[in-house]
Design an enzyme around this catalytic site. Structure first.
Site, PDB file in Angstrom:
ATOM      1  CB  SER A   2      -0.464  -0.115   1.054  1.00  0.00           C
ATOM      2  OG  SER A   2      -1.703   0.858   1.258  1.00  0.00           O
ATOM      3  CE1 TYR A  55      -3.415  -1.838   5.470  1.00  0.00           C
ATOM      4  CE2 TYR A  55      -3.316   0.272   4.815  1.00  0.00           C
ATOM      5  CZ  TYR A  55      -3.148  -0.685   4.297  1.00  0.00           C
ATOM      6  OH  TYR A  55      -3.755  -1.168   2.865  1.00  0.00           O
TER       7      TYR A  55
END
Length: 178
Positions: A156, A169
């Site tokens: 990501s 995250y």
């Protein structure tokens, strides 16, 4: 002026994954779903997993109607036991060989960093990071046996750019972790 010949080929003429096998973790929604469709559309035989049995069965039915060769099973990759079972199923399904491993599974808990609990931290690390690392270890003999192997990690931009996704995250999706 001379006539120009068409040198473009269709996708099917340029790309083929016929005879190739692939495991896509978390293949029933989002990016994982698109990856399963692309690989199967190019002729690969795909195995996928999901925590949600109803969603998995719906997707398997859709892919069957499209003529895709996709199978799958329920698996929570945050569970070491489930990962081991998944690796055994994939080994059996593909006769001990695997060409492509796509570590796609990822999840998040949206809250400020100071509000994360140790349980939140553990869950995100197990799901997003530990599972991908362990799946590589489990798949290694299968990938090696195939003679033509590829491993893909879905990362990501949150791993390299400050976004409002949560610090844990971001740490689990940092492309430099691998």
């Amino acid at each position: 002026m001379a006539a120009h010949t068409n040198t473009q080929y269709s996708r099917e003429q340029r790309w083929s994954l016929h005879g190739m096998t692939a495991l896509v973790t978390g293949g029933t929604k989002g990016i994982g779903y698109a990856i399963v469709e692309e690989l199967a559309g190019l002729g690969a035989t795909v195995y996928t997993c999901s925590r949600n049995e109803v969603q998995l069965n719906e997707c398997l039915h859709e892919w069957e109607k499209k003529g895709f060769q996709v199978s799958g099973s329920v698996c929570d990759v945050a569970s070491e036991t489930d990962r081991n079972e998944l690796a055994n199923k994939v080994s059996s399904f593909f006769d001990g060989k695997l060409n492509i491993l796509i570590n796609n599974v990822g999840t998040n808990i949206w809250k400020p960093t100071v509000e994360y609990t140790t349980g939140d931290f553990s869950f995100l690390m197990k799901t997003n990071l530990e599972s991908a690392y362990h799946m590589c270890q489990l798949a290694h003999p299968l990938l090696k046996a195939s003679g033509a192997a590829n491993i893909v990690f879905i990362s990501s931009v949150a791993g390299v750019v400050l976004l409002d996704t949560g610090s844990i995250y971001a740490a689990t999706k940092d492309v430099n972790c691998y």
